[in-house]
Design an enzyme around this catalytic site. Structure first.
Site, PDB file in Angstrom:
ATOM      1  CG  HIS A 373     -13.066 -16.980 -19.270  1.00  0.00           C
ATOM      2  ND1 HIS A 373     -13.091 -15.844 -19.586  1.00  0.00           N
ATOM      3  CD2 HIS A 373     -12.013 -17.278 -18.592  1.00  0.00           C
ATOM      4  CE1 HIS A 373     -12.958 -14.504 -18.810  1.00  0.00           C
ATOM      5  NE2 HIS A 373     -11.261 -15.372 -17.949  1.00  0.00           N
ATOM      6  CE  LYS A 565     -20.298 -15.797 -32.887  1.00  0.00           C
ATOM      7  NZ  LYS A 565     -21.308 -15.793 -31.396  1.00  0.00           N
ATOM      8  NE  ARG A 566      -9.831 -19.315 -33.207  1.00  0.00           N
ATOM      9  CZ  ARG A 566      -8.666 -19.270 -32.328  1.00  0.00           C
ATOM     10  NH1 ARG A 566      -8.158 -18.839 -31.770  1.00  0.00           N
ATOM     11  NH2 ARG A 566      -8.211 -20.627 -33.007  1.00  0.00           N
ATOM     12  CE  LYS A 571     -17.173 -19.419 -30.533  1.00  0.00           C
ATOM     13  NZ  LYS A 571     -17.408 -19.177 -29.813  1.00  0.00           N
ATOM     14  CB  THR A 676     -17.799 -10.630 -25.456  1.00  0.00           C
ATOM     15  OG1 THR A 676     -17.084 -11.678 -25.909  1.00  0.00           O
ATOM     16  CG2 THR A 676     -17.797 -11.004 -23.686  1.00  0.00           C
ATOM     17  CE  LYS A 680     -16.173  -7.196 -28.392  1.00  0.00           C
ATOM     18  NZ  LYS A 680     -15.084  -8.664 -28.768  1.00  0.00           N
TER      19      LYS A 680
HETATM   20  C1  GLG Z   1     -13.846 -17.536 -23.424  1.00  0.00           C
HETATM   21  C2  GLG Z   1     -15.795 -18.706 -24.015  1.00  0.00           C
HETATM   22  C3  GLG Z   1     -16.772 -17.247 -24.366  1.00  0.00           C
HETATM   23  C4  GLG Z   1     -16.661 -15.697 -22.974  1.00  0.00           C
HETATM   24  C5  GLG Z   1     -14.833 -15.232 -22.968  1.00  0.00           C
HETATM   25  C6  GLG Z   1     -14.999 -14.378 -22.366  1.00  0.00           C
HETATM   26  O1  GLG Z   1     -15.841 -19.405 -24.615  1.00  0.00           O
HETATM   27  O2  GLG Z   1     -17.936 -17.613 -24.120  1.00  0.00           O
HETATM   28  O3  GLG Z   1     -17.026 -15.004 -23.511  1.00  0.00           O
HETATM   29  O4  GLG Z   1     -14.080 -16.462 -22.685  1.00  0.00           O
HETATM   30  O5  GLG Z   1     -15.470 -14.987 -21.032  1.00  0.00           O
HETATM   31  N1  GLG Z   1     -12.690 -18.735 -24.403  1.00  0.00           N
HETATM   32  C7  GLG Z   1     -13.564 -17.987 -24.332  1.00  0.00           C
HETATM   33  O6  GLG Z   1     -13.296 -17.165 -25.168  1.00  0.00           O
END
Ligand code: GLG
Length: 829
Positions: A373, A565-566, A571, A676, A680
């Site tokens: 990820h 989001k975080r 970001k 993601t 949503k």
């Molecule tokens: C990661 C990424 C996100 C991703 C998520 C799920 O930063 O871009 O959508 O995994 O694959 N650390 C995360 O949350």
């Protein structure tokens, strides 16, 4: 197979009704029964929380019936199963999701209303299960829902943290972290399996011994801890299948440190044993990098070891030959966090089952698949060799053996290219010697995937280029998805009803591709009316929440513009805040007539910063001081409001997302693996303002550029822009807003200095300056579209209609077919 107890078994069956009934009287009886006997309150006096508990237990009973049936069915059919290993699952609340998936929500709501209770009010009593950080963890939860719904034989494995992700409390605009002791009020959704326990070993030494004339390794551990299973049934929608999410909790083991009991200090010995529980006590609150911490490594091995023992036990119940293992078992590594499972399975095959290296290795190469990820090399996990060798001496040996064999093979293939050999080795040499968990995972998995098309391209060309050149066939991409059951049906019931009405069916809840049918009505005036009503209902709900939380009244006519989001530099919440300051500054400098043309906005920002992430915490503070200034400026009124929503979590998201008109996804291109949250928002008919990053690129293909507000440098341009460094021109507007912060326009100028330094000149790594103009243009385009109600509504309908590809049902089906090679195994009704 009741054997000799057949007589009793028949009697037991005779004594029980076949299944619990779902008519109003039966449901009411069940709820009252649980009030009296489970919650132990009088049926004549219980409050909303107690009613929720009794309700939850009545639901749980029905859940357990299906869960049992599914487990028995799987046992009988013995299909190949996928074991989904993840250190994080962000489940949020369960009640509504479960009753909807079981198809008994309305029955329960009716039964409750006759008892004088409102289902929704009781559902609000439930706390969130926050056993994860952000996207990765919520993705696991969505994927479990899809695995159950699509009837796949799957088991999820994770850790039952006693403290979930910290609660974010804002004091004077600063983030404070408070522990989330989510189990304080009990958890009706889990089933404690006191008899399903496994010993997990740590530390100690490895010796060579002879067994039947063969040399073998024996690990004598220095500490032993017990893993106890807690099962969380996950129901599918439109199916009887209910799969298991098994979370492990650490308990002191009987064999742990027996000596001290014999030799004296009894009290100290007990205290020492309690320390075992700390392994599953706390979730690490960093969502992208983990530095070599012993407790973290212990957590990883603890859950991996228990899960692997459980998997072997299940396999050995019905199979004798390990060559059949890959026909029955697929192990999915959710990021590198569970990658010690590779060494653990090898250890069991070699040291306990006494297979030859050759046979054991052959099995390993067939069963593991790995999803990463992460985008940046710094995000890849490394474990100091000393730490690993001390905690898990045998595993370190095994990893060295894997690496030795790999490097020897590699030399044959690429020759003595030492640079490349060094890069690809599992062991990183240097001042501190490290194990590269990503290299281990890539080498030992038959399939490696990124989470969007762009991400996989970056893996192939950058992060794992050396490996891709060697094994192109291993690399795939699986664009993430989210479950429409949670993100439309549960969180947005009015939209759910509207979609079903216009499509003439509820089938889209299982078959999301049907959503595309909404396109036919994208310009239908009647749908437009109803669509706007739904948005309004959700905006009212959100506005009430904002008022209750902060006392701020917001106008429903304003555009609700959300970024939740975080908090991370990449970001770029900071870009959003700078844009808001710019908007504020422009309004201040307008005359009355021009102000009339301004599109009113309510800007909503929410998210947690990792406790040790200073810059992220400063961004939160900046948001608060800017909000303070704008919201109290009489010149501005309803034209602009800024709200920070504290403690953003799954249940807050369920309320915020349906109420958003616009949502922002501003990562510097090439930094968000997928994203993601945007999926949503899209499903809820919310328009996106975004960079061409992660899965957004694929959204453009589904929804069309004209229905989104795209801006900023593309991933391939980012590198070139960074190279320009000091010669890169930034717009005056950008310098002006940064100057306002530096000059103390919002106060705390000393505190914000380091934040400003980070985005000016050569240090603007995430290119806020370079993207600023383009960002403002996209914002202006959003304003322009918003005033044209008809156009906006059409764009909104087309966003939802085109969101089908981003369902986790599609993702899971791809994994099942191309990676795990498993078939659905549907439980008969
Ligand atoms: C990661 C990424 C996100 C991703 C998520 C799920 O930063 O871009 O959508 O995994 O694959 N650390 C995360 O949350």
């Amino acid at each position: 197979d009741f054997g000799e107890r057949k007589g009793q078994a028949e009697r037991m069956l005779g004594l029980m009704d076949v299944f619990l009934k779902n008519d109003p009287i039966s449901l009411q009886k069940d709820i009252l029964h649980h009030v009296e006997y489970t919650v132990a309150r009088s049926r004549f006096s219980f409050d909303d929380f107690e009613a929720y508990q009794a309700l939850a237990h009545s639901v749980r009973d029905r859940l357990i019936e299906r869960w049992h049936d599914t487990l028995i069915h799987f046992k009988k059919e013995d299909p190949k199963r996928v074991y989904f290993l993840s250190l994080e699952f962000l489940m949020g609340r369960s009640l509504s999701n479960i009753v909807i998936n079981l198809g008994i929500r309305d029955q329960f709501a009716d039964a409750l209303s006759q008892l004088g209770f409102d289902f929704e009010v009781l559902a609000e009593q439930e706390g969130d299960a926050c056993l994860g950080n952000g996207g990765l963890a919520r993705l696991s939860a969505c994927q479990m829902d899809s695995l159950a719904t699509l009837d796949y034989p799957a088991v999820g494995y994770g850790l039952r943290y006693q403290y979930g992700l910290f609660r974010q409390v804002i004091v004077d605009g600063f983030q404070h972290e408070q522990p989330d002791y989510w189990l304080n009020f009990g958890n009706p959704w889990e089933i404690e399996r006191v008899h399903i326990t496994y010993p997990v070993k740590f530390y100690g030494t490895v010796t060579d011994e002879f067994l039947n004339g063969e040399k073998c390794k024996v690990w004598v551990p220095g500490e032993m801890v017990e893993a106890v299973a807690y099962d969380n049934p996950i129901p599918g929608y439109g199916t009887r299948n209910t799969i298991n999410l098994r979370l492990w909790a650490a308990k002191p083991s009987d064999q742990h440190d027996m000596e001290s009991f014999n030799t004296g200090d009894y009290v100290d010995a007990v205290v020492n044993r309690q320390r075992a529980e700390s392994i599953s006590s706390i979730l690490y609150p960093d969502d992208r990098s983990y530095q070599g911490k012993e407790l973290r490594l212990k957590q990883q091995y603890f859950f991996v070891s228990a899960s692997v023992q459980d998997i072997f036990r299940r396999f050995k119940d019905t199979h004798k030959k390990f060559d059949e293992f890959p026909e029955k078992v697929a192990l999915q590594l959710n990021d590198t966090h569970p990658s010690l499972a590779i060494a653990e399975v090898l250890r069991v095959l070699l040291d306990e089952e006494h297979l030859s290296w050759h046979r054991a290795w052959d099995i390993i190469c067939k069963i593991f698949s790995f999803t990463t990820h992460t985008v940046s090399p710094e995000g890849l996990e490394k474990i100091p060799v000393d730490l690993l060798g001390n905690l898990l001496p045998r595993h370190l040996q095994i990893i060295y053996d894997i690496n030795f064999n790999f490097v020897e093979e590699l030399k044959k293939m690429i020759g003595l290219d030492y640079d490349r050999l060094t890069r690809m080795s599992i062991v990183e040499e240097g001042a501190v010697k490290n194990i590269r968990m990503a290299n281990l995972s890539v080498i030992c998995s038959h399939s490696v995937n990124g989470v969007s098309r762009l991400h996989s391209e970056l893996l192939r060309t950058k992060l794992f280029k050396d490996f891709y050149d060697l094994w192109p066939h291993k690399f795939q991409y699986k664009t993430n998805g989210v479950t429409q059951r949670r993100w439309i049906v549960v969180s947005n019931p009015s939209l759910c009803a509207l979609i079903s009405k216009w499509l003439g069916t509820e089938a889209w809840i299982r078959d999301i591709d049907l959503l595309i049918g909404l396109r036919d009505y994208a310009t239908n005036a009647e749908l437009h009316q109803e669509w706007k009503m739904v948005k309004k209902v959700n905006k009212i709900r959100l506005a009430e929440y904002i008022e209750a939380m902060s006392g701020l009244k917001v106008s429903l006519d304003a555009m609700f513009d959300v970024q939740t989001k975080r908090i991370h530099e990449y970001k770029r919440q900071l870009l959003n805040i700078l844009g808001i300051i710019h908007r504020y500054d422009c309004i201040k400098n307008m005359d009355k007539n021009d102000r009339k043309k301004v599109v009113p906005r309510v800007c909503i920002i929410g998210g947690k910063a990792a406790p040790g992430y200073e810059i992220a915490k400063k961004i939160i503070k900046l948001c608060h001081v800017v909000a303070e200034r704008i919201n109290n400026d009489n010149d501005i009124g309803d034209l602009l409001k800024l709200v920070f929503i504290p403690d953003y979590n799954v249940s807050v998201a369920e309320m915020v997302i349906p109420g958003a008109d616009l949502s922002q996804h501003l990562s510097t291109a090439g930094h968000e693996a997928s994203g993601t949250g945007s999926m949503k928002f899209l499903m809820n008919g919310c328009l996106l303002l975004a960079t061409a990053d992660g899965s957004t690129i694929e959204m453009v293909e589904e929804i069309g550029q004209d229905n989104m507000f795209l801006f900023g440098a593309k991933a391939h341009e980012v590198v070139a822009l960074r190279k320009k460094g000091p010669t890169l021109k930034v717009p005056l507007q950008f310098s002006r807003v940064v100057r306002m912060i530096r000059d103390g326009h919002f106060g705390f100028e000393d505190y914000f200095k380091s934040l400003c330094d980070k985005i000016e000149g050569t240090s603007d790594y995430f290119l806020l300056g370079a993207d600023f103009m383009s960002y403002l243009e996209a914002q202006a385009a959003a304003d322009k579209a918003f005033v044209d109600e008809e156009r906006w509504t059409k764009m909104s309908i087309l966003s939802a209609a085109g969101s089908g590809r981003f369902s986790s049902d599609r993702t899971i089906q791809e994994y099942a077919e191309n990676t795990w090679d498993i078939q659905p195994c549907r439980c008969p009704f």
